[in-house]
Scaffold this motif. Structure first.
Motif, PDB file in Angstrom:
ATOM      1  N   ILE A   1     -27.933  48.984  -3.307  1.00 24.75           N
ATOM      2  CA  ILE A   1     -26.759  48.102  -3.376  1.00 24.75           C
ATOM      3  C   ILE A   1     -25.893  48.472  -4.572  1.00 24.75           C
ATOM      4  O   ILE A   1     -24.662  48.532  -4.478  1.00 24.75           O
ATOM      5  CB  ILE A   1     -27.204  46.630  -3.451  1.00 24.75           C
ATOM      6  CG1 ILE A   1     -27.745  46.174  -2.095  1.00 24.75           C
ATOM      7  CG2 ILE A   1     -26.034  45.733  -3.865  1.00 24.75           C
ATOM      8  CD1 ILE A   1     -28.373  44.797  -2.125  1.00 24.75           C
ATOM      9  N   GLU A   2     -26.540  48.747  -5.698  1.00 21.68           N
ATOM     10  CA  GLU A   2     -25.782  49.087  -6.913  1.00 21.68           C
ATOM     11  C   GLU A   2     -25.052  50.418  -6.753  1.00 21.68           C
ATOM     12  O   GLU A   2     -23.982  50.620  -7.343  1.00 21.68           O
ATOM     13  CB  GLU A   2     -26.721  49.137  -8.127  1.00 21.68           C
ATOM     14  CG  GLU A   2     -27.409  47.823  -8.426  1.00 21.68           C
ATOM     15  CD  GLU A   2     -26.435  46.655  -8.512  1.00 21.68           C
ATOM     16  OE1 GLU A   2     -25.792  46.506  -9.558  1.00 21.68           O
ATOM     17  OE2 GLU A   2     -26.319  45.901  -7.533  1.00 21.68           O
TER      18      GLU A   2
ATOM     19  N   SER B   1     -21.910  49.222  -4.599  1.00 19.68           N
ATOM     20  CA  SER B   1     -21.133  48.029  -4.945  1.00 19.68           C
ATOM     21  C   SER B   1     -19.920  48.388  -5.796  1.00 19.68           C
ATOM     22  O   SER B   1     -20.018  49.162  -6.750  1.00 19.68           O
ATOM     23  CB  SER B   1     -22.010  47.040  -5.717  1.00 19.68           C
ATOM     24  OG  SER B   1     -21.242  45.947  -6.166  1.00 19.68           O
TER      25      SER B   1
ATOM     26  N   PRO C   1     -20.880  46.433  -9.549  1.00 24.05           N
ATOM     27  CA  PRO C   1     -22.341  46.352  -9.634  1.00 24.05           C
ATOM     28  C   PRO C   1     -22.829  45.432 -10.746  1.00 24.05           C
ATOM     29  O   PRO C   1     -22.218  45.342 -11.812  1.00 24.05           O
ATOM     30  CB  PRO C   1     -22.761  47.795  -9.888  1.00 24.05           C
ATOM     31  CG  PRO C   1     -21.568  48.434 -10.515  1.00 24.05           C
ATOM     32  CD  PRO C   1     -20.376  47.771  -9.891  1.00 24.05           C
TER      33      PRO C   1
ATOM     34  N   ASP D   1     -21.806  40.535  -8.765  1.00 28.05           N
ATOM     35  CA  ASP D   1     -22.427  41.214  -7.634  1.00 28.05           C
ATOM     36  C   ASP D   1     -23.531  40.313  -7.064  1.00 28.05           C
ATOM     37  O   ASP D   1     -24.693  40.414  -7.456  1.00 28.05           O
ATOM     38  CB  ASP D   1     -22.986  42.558  -8.113  1.00 28.05           C
ATOM     39  CG  ASP D   1     -23.773  43.293  -7.042  1.00 28.05           C
ATOM     40  OD1 ASP D   1     -23.598  42.969  -5.852  1.00 28.05           O
ATOM     41  OD2 ASP D   1     -24.570  44.176  -7.408  1.00 28.05           O
TER      42      ASP D   1
END
Length: 510
Positions: A261-262, A265, A268, A213
């Motif tokens: 973002i995690e 994603s 992640p 990631d």
């Protein structure tokens, strides 16, 4: 004979609870590496003035000898912990050891400030690579339970001993030989580890088949580097400096962006499901207090011995030798305590002992008897510190599959690095406030003692409050599930007294 697992259930001894000769060899190798990396963190602290004089550092640049190590050590640890899961722990561990050897060679033969800082930064990056890889190799080589507790107990003991010994060793080497030996002493150990490790260590389980990631890695690394730099800069510039404030705001922004973002994603870096685990969250919260407060208090007491009682730097370092012995005892006892009462009660007990030990330092004064108070109180605090170090590591790495151990150990290592970075400047700022004098103005001994007393009080309250919070709010879903089902599992010698379900009734066995 019986033993209690992390969840507090009674289980009979099995052959799996005994270490084999291979286990012992793995322990010696990995713990030796961890001990050396812990020594590297503090070995140059006393040598900083001598390095500055020999290489022509400006006074304002001396802090970079320490900060140059801490920035990569804390900023890249989580990233490398996840890389270990994705691409192999043994390979990353060996790469970290090789980089450590090269960086130590560069630092040991440095002829300029830039060369010295390059070596020191390389050591920090090597620590970020090797430490989470070594920890995940350790946790995957030993199954969760008594064996892992013993391994982590020894690891916590050596980590604490390494931090304490680093300052003493740095003082001895600088005074008797040269500060350069603080770098070069690593080389024989690195060579030995690199030669033996490929024959002993192996990655267990399958690696994760997913992409790295990159956006998450950039956000979390940038956020952590900004946080560590901002905190480090407070020692010279103060908390109100625009650069400090800017770094802390940037760190908060990047870490919040990392969280979002995690959440979205597909691959992640740190799955939110792991970050939300009570064991991971509360274990690392406690770890920051367990590590940060004693290190900061020792710094304050070093100033007390030198500025108030007029001890020389080397004598001040040697004065804390008793705390190393107490830490060894706490680390060795911790696995038995965890086995007897469980991880959570052991952690609460450790934080309480640490807090009470620090609280005892409120009685230091201008009298020469203050040295005995320091020796006793710091020894008590470090006993609790070492027990807490083992307890929080056991909790923070429990209940996770092997493929996520790199992430878990990376987070626990990151917590240690941030705590070591955060604790000293925070309590130093508290001490300065407590003197009642402005920055740069020389304070009287009475004012210095007032500031130290206030910083010690904050360290003690933080430890005791953390213990109370863990006791009140830490609830492990894995532990609850274990309590409800483990009495049906093979090998359990007695059922728990009354495992309730969510409706308050005893589950019906199948």
């Amino acid at each position: 004979m019986t033993e209690l697992d992390y969840g507090g259930q009674t289980r009979g001894d099995t052959s799996e609870d005994r270490m084999t000769s291979r286990h012992v060899l793995i322990l010696v190798l990995l713990l030796g590496a961890q001990f050396m990396l812990a020594v590297d963190f503090s070995v140059l602290n006393i040598a900083v003035p001598a390095i500055g004089s020999d290489l022509g550092f400006e006074l304002s640049s001396l802090q970079w000898i320490v900060t140059g190590f801490m920035l990569p050590a804390a900023g890249f640890t989580l990233l490398f912990g996840r890389i270990a899961d994705l691409f192999g722990r043994r390979n990353l561990f060996l790469a970290g050891m090789l980089l450590l050897g090269v960086a130590s060679l560069v630092g040991g033969f440095a002829q300029s400030p830039g060369m010295l800082l390059a070596g020191r930064t390389g050591q920090g990056l090597a620590t970020a690579m090797a430490t989470p890889a070594a920890m995940s190799l350790l946790t995957t080589a030993f199954p969760e339970g008594p064996l892992r507790r013993r391994a982590l107990g020894l690891n916590g003991t050596l980590l604490t001993g390494g931090f304490a010994l680093g300052s003493v060793l740095g003082g001895v080497l600088t005074e008797l030989l040269s500060w350069r030996w603080a770098f070069l002493i690593n080389l024989p150990v690195v060579v030995l580890i690199v030669l033996i490790a490929p024959r002993v260590l192996s990655d267990t389980g399958e690696r994760i088949r997913s992409r790295l990631d990159v956006p998450g890695a950039v956000m979390v690394t940038g956020g952590l580097v900004s946080l560590v730099y901002g905190i480090s800069a407070t020692e010279q510039n103060g908390w109100g400096d625009p650069v400090v404030i800017g770094c802390l705001v940037l760190a908060a922004t990047l870490l919040v962006a990392f969280w979002f973002i995690e959440l979205r994603s597909p691959h992640p870096l740190a799955p939110v499901s792991v970050l939300r685990r009570p064991t991971v969250r509360w274990g690392n919260f406690a770890g920051i207090i367990v590590v940060g407060m004693p290190s900061a208090v020792v710094f304050q007491m070093t100033l007390y011995l030198q500025d108030v009682l007029d001890y020389q730097p080397l004598a001040s370092g040697l004065a804390f030798g008793g705390s190393s012995i107490a830490a060894i005892a706490g680390g060795l006892l911790a696995p038995r305590v965890i086995g007897a009462i469980g991880g959570k009660p052991a952690l609460v007990t450790a934080l309480t002992i640490q807090g009470l030990g620090i609280l005892g330092l409120l009685t230091v004064n201008e009298s020469a008897t203050g040295i005995y108070i320091v020796l006793t109180a710091v020894a008590v605090a470090f006993f609790g510190h070492a027990m807490g170090l083992v307890s929080y590591t056991v909790i923070a790495t429990s209940g996770l599959p092997d493929e996520e151990q790199g992430l878990a150990t990376g987070m626990s290592t990151m917590s240690q690095q941030i705590a070591l970075t955060l604790g000293t400047p925070v309590l130093a700022a508290v001490a300065l406030y407590g003197t009642g004098t402005a920055a740069g103005v020389e304070a009287s001994i009475g004012n210095v003692l007032d500031g130290m007393h206030l910083s010690v009080l904050v360290g003690a309250v933080a430890s005791l409050a953390a213990g109370a919070l863990v006791a009140a709010f830490f609830r492990s879903r894995a532990t609850a599930k274990s309590a409800a089902t483990s009495w049906r599992s093979p090998g359990w010698t007695q059922p728990p007294s009354s495992p309730p379900t969510s409706h308050g009734t005893r589950p019906t066995p199948r």
